[in-house]
Design an enzyme around this catalytic site. Structure first.
Site, PDB file in Angstrom:
ATOM      1  N   SER A  31       0.585  -1.128   0.032  1.00  0.00           N
ATOM      2  CA  SER A  31       0.074  -0.042  -0.001  1.00  0.00           C
ATOM      3  C   SER A  31       0.757   1.288   0.140  1.00  0.00           C
ATOM      4  CB  SER A  31      -1.027   0.108   1.178  1.00  0.00           C
ATOM      5  OG  SER A  31      -1.917  -0.775   1.228  1.00  0.00           O
ATOM      6  N   HIS A  62      -2.530   1.086  -4.475  1.00  0.00           N
ATOM      7  CA  HIS A  62      -1.844   0.194  -5.217  1.00  0.00           C
ATOM      8  C   HIS A  62      -1.806   0.547  -6.592  1.00  0.00           C
ATOM      9  CE1 HIS A  62      -1.433  -3.020  -2.131  1.00  0.00           C
ATOM     10  NE2 HIS A  62      -2.404  -1.976  -1.342  1.00  0.00           N
ATOM     11  N   HIS A  84      -5.401  -9.131  -2.762  1.00  0.00           N
ATOM     12  CA  HIS A  84      -5.517  -9.385  -1.331  1.00  0.00           C
ATOM     13  C   HIS A  84      -6.751 -10.467  -1.382  1.00  0.00           C
ATOM     14  CE1 HIS A  84      -3.950  -5.314  -1.138  1.00  0.00           C
ATOM     15  NE2 HIS A  84      -3.295  -5.865  -0.130  1.00  0.00           N
ATOM     16  N   TYR A  86      -8.842 -10.605   0.994  1.00  0.00           N
ATOM     17  CA  TYR A  86     -10.282 -10.057   1.207  1.00  0.00           C
ATOM     18  C   TYR A  86     -11.026  -9.760  -0.011  1.00  0.00           C
ATOM     19  CZ  TYR A  86      -7.724  -5.741   1.205  1.00  0.00           C
ATOM     20  OH  TYR A  86      -7.045  -4.728   0.697  1.00  0.00           O
ATOM     21  N   GLU A  87     -10.251  -9.270  -1.062  1.00  0.00           N
ATOM     22  CA  GLU A  87     -11.126  -8.806  -2.455  1.00  0.00           C
ATOM     23  C   GLU A  87     -12.121  -9.925  -2.819  1.00  0.00           C
ATOM     24  OE1 GLU A  87      -8.480  -6.765  -5.208  1.00  0.00           O
ATOM     25  OE2 GLU A  87      -6.786  -7.133  -3.886  1.00  0.00           O
ATOM     26  N   ALA A 114       2.318  -2.744   4.371  1.00  0.00           N
ATOM     27  CA  ALA A 114       1.988  -1.658   5.391  1.00  0.00           C
ATOM     28  C   ALA A 114       1.357  -2.438   6.534  1.00  0.00           C
ATOM     29  CB  ALA A 114       0.996  -0.795   4.959  1.00  0.00           C
ATOM     30  N   MET A 212      -2.679  -7.413   6.567  1.00  0.00           N
ATOM     31  CA  MET A 212      -3.592  -8.388   5.818  1.00  0.00           C
ATOM     32  C   MET A 212      -3.212  -9.149   4.619  1.00  0.00           C
ATOM     33  SD  MET A 212      -6.834  -5.506   5.949  1.00  0.00           S
ATOM     34  CE  MET A 212      -7.199  -4.504   7.422  1.00  0.00           C
ATOM     35  N   SER A 213      -1.733  -9.172   4.409  1.00  0.00           N
ATOM     36  CA  SER A 213      -1.260  -9.721   3.053  1.00  0.00           C
ATOM     37  C   SER A 213       0.018 -10.204   3.405  1.00  0.00           C
ATOM     38  CB  SER A 213      -0.991  -8.370   2.510  1.00  0.00           C
ATOM     39  OG  SER A 213       0.064  -7.575   2.861  1.00  0.00           O
ATOM     40  N   ASN A 236       0.869   2.672  11.428  1.00  0.00           N
ATOM     41  CA  ASN A 236      -0.143   3.204  12.441  1.00  0.00           C
ATOM     42  C   ASN A 236       0.157   2.131  13.712  1.00  0.00           C
ATOM     43  OD1 ASN A 236      -1.567   1.280  10.372  1.00  0.00           O
ATOM     44  ND2 ASN A 236      -2.562   1.000  12.502  1.00  0.00           N
ATOM     45  N   HIS A 248      -7.479   3.801   6.341  1.00  0.00           N
ATOM     46  CA  HIS A 248      -6.783   3.512   5.050  1.00  0.00           C
ATOM     47  C   HIS A 248      -5.841   4.757   4.768  1.00  0.00           C
ATOM     48  CE1 HIS A 248      -4.889   1.271   2.032  1.00  0.00           C
ATOM     49  NE2 HIS A 248      -5.598   2.038   0.948  1.00  0.00           N
TER      50      HIS A 248
HETATM   51  N1  HPA Z   1      -3.925  -3.445  10.776  1.00  0.00           N
HETATM   52  C1  HPA Z   1      -4.211  -4.389   9.705  1.00  0.00           C
HETATM   53  N2  HPA Z   1      -3.699  -4.218   8.454  1.00  0.00           N
HETATM   54  C2  HPA Z   1      -3.015  -3.230   8.496  1.00  0.00           C
HETATM   55  C3  HPA Z   1      -2.833  -2.071   9.804  1.00  0.00           C
HETATM   56  C4  HPA Z   1      -3.424  -2.549  10.719  1.00  0.00           C
HETATM   57  O1  HPA Z   1      -3.130  -1.906  11.886  1.00  0.00           O
HETATM   58  N3  HPA Z   1      -2.240  -1.060   9.118  1.00  0.00           N
HETATM   59  C5  HPA Z   1      -1.998  -1.172   7.904  1.00  0.00           C
HETATM   60  N4  HPA Z   1      -2.207  -2.413   7.552  1.00  0.00           N
END
Ligand code: HPA
Length: 276
Positions: A31, A62, A84, A86-87, A114, A212-213, A236, A248
C-alpha cells in the site's frame, strides 16, 4: 482453491508480453509504495488489467502495474500493488506475481507491506524486517489438491524469510543509517482492522505487527525454494495500542512520508544483492 491450469496458462501468456530477459529479483510493493520506483530506467510497463490472471488491483494506493526495470545492474520485476484475499477473487491473482517471477528466472523475492505496530517500539514510520510470520488468515493458498508445480505437499517452513536476505537488509539499513528492527508479522484475512482484544491476543501469541497480506505470497515463494525477504512499513499503531481510530488514509499518509527512506533502502539492498 488455486486453479493451476489457468494460473500456468496466464503465466505463459504474460511471459509472451515481456522482454526475453532473465529477471534477477522481484519486488512486490504494498500500500502506498508504488511511487518509490520513480526515475528507474524501465524496459516495460504493463497495467494489471492487461495481464491475464492479475486483474485490477482495487485498493487505493496500489498502482496496479508491472514494471520491468534495471536497478543497480539487476533486472527487477516490480509489482506495484498486490491483490488481497479479502477482495474475494481467490488465490490465483494473489500468488500470480510469485509464479511469474519464478518462471522469469527470479531467484529472490522482496516484499513490502503496510502494517499496524503492536510491539511498543514499532512506531509509525518504522520499517521492520520480517523474521517469521503467524498465519491468522484462516486460509492457506496450498489448501486443496496437491500441485507438484507448487512444491511439496507439506512444505517445511523453518526459514520462510531467508536468513541471508535478512542479513543483506540489515547491512543495507546500516549503510543508509536506517534503523531496522526485526519482528514477527501476523496477517488476518481483513478487510476489517483488528479489535483491541484481538491485538492483545496477537501480542500474547508473539506478533509484533499486523496486516492483511504478504503471507500467502511468502508461503508460495518458500514452497518454490525462492530466497525471500519482507519489510513492513509500520503505518499506524495497531487498534487499542493508541487511542486513534484506524483508517486507510492514515496508512497511505505514512507510506507517502517514508517513500524517500524506502527508496534509499531498496537502492542499497539491490546494490548489495548484485554482489552476492
Ligand atoms: N491492521 C491491519 N492491516 C494494516 C494495519 C493494521 O493496523 N495497518 C496497515 N495495514
Amino acid at each position: 482453491m488455486i486453479d493451476i491450469k489457468k494460473l500456468l496458462h496466464d503465466v505463459e501468456k504474460t511471459k509472451e508480453m515481456l522482454p526475453t530477459i532473465n529477471i534477477d529479483c522481484s519486488l512486490v510493493l504494498g500500500s502506498g509504495m508504488s511511487s518509490v520506483i520513480a526515475n528507474l530506467p524501465t524496459e516495460l510497463i504493463l497495467d494489471y488489467k492487461d495481464i491475464p490472471g492479475l486483474g485490477s488491483a482495487n485498493v487505493a494506493g496500489h498502482a496496479g502495474r508491472l514494471v520491468i526495470a534495471k536497478w543497480n545492474s539487476l533486472n527487477i520485476a516490480i509489482f506495484q500493488g498486490r491483490r488481497h484475499w479479502y477482495e474475494g477473487a481467490g488465490w490465483n491473482p494473489i500468488i500470480f506475481p510469485i509464479i511469474l517471477s519464478k518462471t522469469l528466472g527470479a531467484k529472490t523475492i522482496l516484499q513490502t507491506n503496510a502494517a499496524g505496530g503492536i510491539r511498543q517500539d514499532l512506531m509509525p514510520g518504522t520499517f521492520m524486517i520480517i523474521d517469521d510470520h503467524i498465519n491468522m488468515m484462516s486460509a492457506n493458498p496450498l489448501q486443496g489438491p496437491h500441485h507438484p508445480e507448487l512444491g511439496s505437499r507439506f512444505p517445511d517452513q523453518t526459514e520462510v524469510y531467508t536468513k541471508s536476505i535478512r542479513n543483506i537488509l540489515d547491512q543495507a539499513g546500516k549503510t543508509c543509517g536506517i534503523e531496522l528492527p526485526h519482528g514477527i508479522y501476523l496477517a488476518t484475512s481483513g478487510p476489517t482492522y483488528e479489535t483491541p482484544t484481538e491485538v492483545k491476543v496477537f501480542r500474547a501469541m508473539g506478533a509484533d505487527a499486523v496486516g492483511m497480506s504478504t503471507i500467502p505470497e511468502s508461503i508460495i515463494a518458500n514452497s518454490l525454494d525462492m530466497q525471500l525477504g519482507a519489510i513492513s512499513c509500520i503505518t499506524n499503531s495497531a487498534a487499542g495500542i493508541s487511542e486513534e481510530k484506524l483508517s486507510h488514509k492514515e496508512v497511505l499518509e505514512t507510506t507517502e512520508n517514508t517513500k524517500v527512506k524506502m527508496k534509499s533502502l531498496l537502492d542499497e539492498f539491490f546494490k548489495l544483492l548484485a554482489t552476492t
